[in-house]
Design an enzyme around this catalytic site. Sequence first.
Site, mmCIF file in Angstrom:
data_model
loop_
_atom_site.group_PDB
_atom_site.id
_atom_site.type_symbol
_atom_site.label_atom_id
_atom_site.label_comp_id
_atom_site.label_asym_id
_atom_site.label_seq_id
_atom_site.Cartn_x
_atom_site.Cartn_y
_atom_site.Cartn_z
ATOM 1 C CE1 TYR A 32 38.079 -2.472 -71.846
ATOM 2 C CE2 TYR A 32 37.457 -4.670 -71.104
ATOM 3 C CZ TYR A 32 38.261 -3.553 -70.994
ATOM 4 O OH TYR A 32 39.236 -3.510 -70.038
ATOM 5 C CG HIS A 71 42.979 2.612 -70.380
ATOM 6 N ND1 HIS A 71 42.595 1.611 -69.538
ATOM 7 C CD2 HIS A 71 42.606 3.751 -69.757
ATOM 8 C CE1 HIS A 71 42.009 2.113 -68.464
ATOM 9 N NE2 HIS A 71 42.023 3.420 -68.570
ATOM 10 C CE LYS A 74 44.480 0.617 -65.560
ATOM 11 N NZ LYS A 74 43.296 -0.230 -65.519
ATOM 12 C CB CYS A 114 46.088 -0.672 -70.209
ATOM 13 S SG CYS A 114 44.681 -1.161 -71.213
ATOM 14 C CG HIS A 142 40.746 -0.624 -73.049
ATOM 15 N ND1 HIS A 142 40.910 0.168 -71.945
ATOM 16 C CD2 HIS A 142 39.810 0.003 -73.823
ATOM 17 C CE1 HIS A 142 40.111 1.223 -72.025
ATOM 18 N NE2 HIS A 142 39.441 1.145 -73.159
#
Length: 154
Positions: A41, A121, A141, A143, A12
């Site tokens: 995380y 991600h 997204k 990411c 990420h």
Amino acid sequence: MKRTATDLIVIHCSATRPSQHIGAAQIAEWHAAKGWTAIGYHFVITRAGDLELGRPVDEVGAHVAGFNGKSVGICMVGGLDQEGRELANAPQMFTPAQWDTARVLVAYLRKLYPAARVCGHRDLSPDKNQDGKIQQSEWLKSCPGFDAAQQFGL
């Protein structure tokens, strides 16, 4: 809650600008503000390349909906340019020190979990057209802002 299997090592970004030198403590505050019990995380890699521990690695994380129970989450601080734009393919948004630490950490985790796939991600977005591949147009997204498997030579 303890994780029973590890099939994924998920990379990420923190979606922060290069000038934002944050770490696990700041991210934990953000996650607490969302009502989470702890940082989502398992690991955070700062702009200086320092490895900071987040959630214990044997516990279920909170970093990618639908996959938390079988994954380890690594957050690299950064991912936005100085204007705050998210870039889809910009590994240069991270420092050489971060890459050094990330390579060592991923190699270590791959030894712990040899069957685990390394991905970003974005690679866990829904396959909307059901062709078996997650296309850029399907990403929820961008990411972490790079192709994780490619960056780690997988």
